[in-house]
Design an enzyme around this catalytic site. Sequence first.
Site, PDB file in Angstrom:
ATOM      1  CE  LYS A  29      -2.208  -1.201   3.828  1.00 50.53           C
ATOM      2  NZ  LYS A  29      -1.555  -2.484   4.137  1.00 50.53           N
ATOM      3  NE  ARG A 104      -5.267  -1.511   9.506  1.00 48.19           N
ATOM      4  CZ  ARG A 104      -4.121  -1.072   8.981  1.00 48.19           C
ATOM      5  NH1 ARG A 104      -3.990   0.156   8.547  1.00 48.19           N
ATOM      6  NH2 ARG A 104      -3.109  -1.896   8.888  1.00 48.19           N
ATOM      7  NE  ARG A 138       7.434  -2.458   6.399  1.00 44.30           N
ATOM      8  CZ  ARG A 138       6.115  -2.422   6.549  1.00 44.30           C
ATOM      9  NH1 ARG A 138       5.345  -1.889   5.620  1.00 44.30           N
ATOM     10  NH2 ARG A 138       5.560  -2.948   7.617  1.00 44.30           N
ATOM     11  NE  ARG A 171       5.525  -0.609  10.217  1.00 44.40           N
ATOM     12  CZ  ARG A 171       4.424  -0.624   9.458  1.00 44.40           C
ATOM     13  NH1 ARG A 171       4.391   0.071   8.329  1.00 44.40           N
ATOM     14  NH2 ARG A 171       3.371  -1.319   9.829  1.00 44.40           N
ATOM     15  NE  ARG A 182       1.502  -5.248  10.954  1.00 43.83           N
ATOM     16  CZ  ARG A 182       2.630  -5.132  10.244  1.00 43.83           C
ATOM     17  NH1 ARG A 182       3.757  -5.667  10.682  1.00 43.83           N
ATOM     18  NH2 ARG A 182       2.626  -4.483   9.102  1.00 43.83           N
TER      19      ARG A 182
HETATM   20  P1  AP5 Z   1       4.704  -1.662   1.961  1.00 41.49           P
HETATM   21  O1  AP5 Z   1       4.440  -0.791   0.793  1.00 41.49           O
HETATM   22  O2  AP5 Z   1       5.395  -1.083   3.141  1.00 41.49           O
HETATM   23  O3  AP5 Z   1       3.371  -2.443   2.384  1.00 41.49           O
HETATM   24  P2  AP5 Z   1       2.085  -1.911   3.160  1.00 41.49           P
HETATM   25  O4  AP5 Z   1       0.901  -2.549   2.514  1.00 41.49           O
HETATM   26  O5  AP5 Z   1       2.114  -0.438   3.279  1.00 41.49           O
HETATM   27  O6  AP5 Z   1       2.326  -2.640   4.544  1.00 41.49           O
HETATM   28  P3  AP5 Z   1       2.154  -2.097   6.031  1.00 41.49           P
HETATM   29  O7  AP5 Z   1       2.875  -3.078   6.925  1.00 41.49           O
HETATM   30  O8  AP5 Z   1       2.529  -0.655   6.138  1.00 41.49           O
HETATM   31  O9  AP5 Z   1       0.625  -2.263   6.217  1.00 41.49           O
HETATM   32  P4  AP5 Z   1      -0.113  -2.288   7.554  1.00 41.49           P
HETATM   33  O10 AP5 Z   1      -1.491  -2.123   7.083  1.00 41.49           O
HETATM   34  O11 AP5 Z   1       0.148  -3.472   8.409  1.00 41.49           O
HETATM   35  O12 AP5 Z   1       0.571  -1.109   8.392  1.00 41.49           O
HETATM   36  P5  AP5 Z   1       0.094   0.347   8.744  1.00 41.49           P
HETATM   37  O13 AP5 Z   1       1.294   1.182   8.873  1.00 41.49           O
HETATM   38  O14 AP5 Z   1      -1.002   0.778   7.849  1.00 41.49           O
HETATM   39  O15 AP5 Z   1       5.562  -2.902   1.405  1.00 41.49           O
HETATM   40  C1  AP5 Z   1       6.063  -3.900   2.291  1.00 41.49           C
HETATM   41  C2  AP5 Z   1       7.462  -4.351   1.838  1.00 41.49           C
HETATM   42  O16 AP5 Z   1       7.343  -5.020   0.581  1.00 41.49           O
HETATM   43  C3  AP5 Z   1       8.463  -3.200   1.600  1.00 41.49           C
HETATM   44  O17 AP5 Z   1       9.708  -3.619   2.040  1.00 41.49           O
HETATM   45  C4  AP5 Z   1       8.447  -3.005   0.078  1.00 41.49           C
HETATM   46  O18 AP5 Z   1       9.691  -2.529  -0.394  1.00 41.49           O
HETATM   47  C5  AP5 Z   1       8.159  -4.404  -0.425  1.00 41.49           C
HETATM   48  N1  AP5 Z   1       7.369  -4.428  -1.654  1.00 41.49           N
HETATM   49  C6  AP5 Z   1       6.228  -3.733  -1.885  1.00 41.49           C
HETATM   50  N2  AP5 Z   1       5.730  -4.031  -3.116  1.00 41.49           N
HETATM   51  C7  AP5 Z   1       6.588  -4.936  -3.655  1.00 41.49           C
HETATM   52  C8  AP5 Z   1       6.631  -5.642  -4.901  1.00 41.49           C
HETATM   53  N3  AP5 Z   1       5.694  -5.474  -5.818  1.00 41.49           N
HETATM   54  N4  AP5 Z   1       7.643  -6.505  -5.117  1.00 41.49           N
HETATM   55  C9  AP5 Z   1       8.585  -6.682  -4.186  1.00 41.49           C
HETATM   56  N5  AP5 Z   1       8.622  -6.057  -2.983  1.00 41.49           N
HETATM   57  C10 AP5 Z   1       7.638  -5.192  -2.717  1.00 41.49           C
HETATM   58  O19 AP5 Z   1      -0.551   0.131  10.188  1.00 41.49           O
HETATM   59  C11 AP5 Z   1       0.256  -0.231  11.283  1.00 41.49           C
HETATM   60  C12 AP5 Z   1      -0.601  -0.340  12.537  1.00 41.49           C
HETATM   61  O20 AP5 Z   1      -1.228   0.916  12.800  1.00 41.49           O
HETATM   62  C13 AP5 Z   1      -1.777  -1.339  12.467  1.00 41.49           C
HETATM   63  O21 AP5 Z   1      -1.358  -2.644  12.771  1.00 41.49           O
HETATM   64  C14 AP5 Z   1      -2.732  -0.748  13.510  1.00 41.49           C
HETATM   65  O22 AP5 Z   1      -2.306  -1.066  14.792  1.00 41.49           O
HETATM   66  C15 AP5 Z   1      -2.555   0.751  13.324  1.00 41.49           C
HETATM   67  N6  AP5 Z   1      -3.518   1.329  12.378  1.00 41.49           N
HETATM   68  C16 AP5 Z   1      -3.226   1.958  11.192  1.00 41.49           C
HETATM   69  N7  AP5 Z   1      -4.344   2.363  10.579  1.00 41.49           N
HETATM   70  C17 AP5 Z   1      -5.381   2.014  11.375  1.00 41.49           C
HETATM   71  C18 AP5 Z   1      -6.797   2.130  11.265  1.00 41.49           C
HETATM   72  N8  AP5 Z   1      -7.378   2.714  10.204  1.00 41.49           N
HETATM   73  N9  AP5 Z   1      -7.550   1.626  12.265  1.00 41.49           N
HETATM   74  C19 AP5 Z   1      -7.000   1.050  13.342  1.00 41.49           C
HETATM   75  N10 AP5 Z   1      -5.672   0.891  13.503  1.00 41.49           N
HETATM   76  C20 AP5 Z   1      -4.857   1.358  12.530  1.00 41.49           C
HETATM   77 MG    MG Z   2       2.246   0.941   4.885  1.00 39.56          MG
END
Ligand code: AP5
Ligand code: MG
Length: 227
Positions: A29, A104, A138, A171, A182
């Site tokens: 994402k 979410r 990552r 992270r 997660r």
């Molecule tokens: P990346 O782009 O970082 O993936 P992502 O989908 O953004 O993954 P996240 O871990 O950030 O998602 P998340 O939803 O768990 O975390 P968030 O920060 O939103 O890519 C991942 C890796 O893959 C990277 O190393 C990248 O280089 C590689 N990659 C990407 N595409 C690739 C490809 N095509 N080929 C090869 N490699 C590739 O949330 C964190 C926490 O915050 C949650 O657990 C929760 O506690 C809280 N939170 C956030 N939002 C909310 C909400 N709305 N409600 C409640 N709690 C929330």
């Molecule tokens: Mg992210």
Amino acid sequence: MRKVLNFPTQVDVLGTMRIIIFGPPGAGKGTISASLIKRFGIPQVSTGDLLRESIRKMDDIGRKAKPFMDEGQLVPDEIVIALLSGRLHQPDALQGFILDGFPRTLNQAEELKQFAGIEHVLNLKSSRQVIMKRLSGRRTCSKCNAIYHITNLPPKKEGICDKCGGALFQRNDDNPKTIAKRLKAYRLQTMPLIKYYRKEGILKDIDGEQQSIQKIVDDCIKAIENG
Ligand code: AP5
Ligand code: MG
């Protein structure tokens, strides 16, 4: 359903392009949003990044959110909605935005609907096996939030961000135990939104497993432009 919303009103938000980038942890994402914001000239609004910033500052929201994030659980709706509301009041978001990591829960989706019509939901699909590999390798920039991967997308200089020279870090929640939690939270609380947005006719499935990030970005642009 209980209302916890303090979003801008529909009149305040005259957005022209409002997109949700959706998918499980590690689906890409953040990576894909970084390219889409350049293409469309709208900001990426990541609730995960906003929450981590609050934790860094150790403000009230950060103090409340930290235990949930460390445990791989969703932060309560009230907290996330208050945070997002503040961000979407900023002038750069009034012409549209890419929401990354929000909504979410069904409650968050309903609250969002009260003030902003979403035009596109891009559903990045990826298997658990690919997700585990991506998240364990990552690295993220501590200054500008740029995303790297130790093998898939390494920085030119180990541990240093190509874009701003900031230090890269792993992270807290990118360890196997927390990743599993997660993924469970995603399956139980977030996945129902796929059905919700499919019913609204705005969900587009995107193959997020492709190795070429550019190809995924192109698929997203096509899905947006073909409406
Ligand atoms: P990346 O782009 O970082 O993936 P992502 O989908 O953004 O993954 P996240 O871990 O950030 O998602 P998340 O939803 O768990 O975390 P968030 O920060 O939103 O890519 C991942 C890796 O893959 C990277 O190393 C990248 O280089 C590689 N990659 C990407 N595409 C690739 C490809 N095509 N080929 C090869 N490699 C590739 O949330 C964190 C926490 O915050 C949650 O657990 C929760 O506690 C809280 N939170 C956030 N939002 C909310 C909400 N709305 N409600 C409640 N709690 C929330
Ligand atoms: Mg992210």
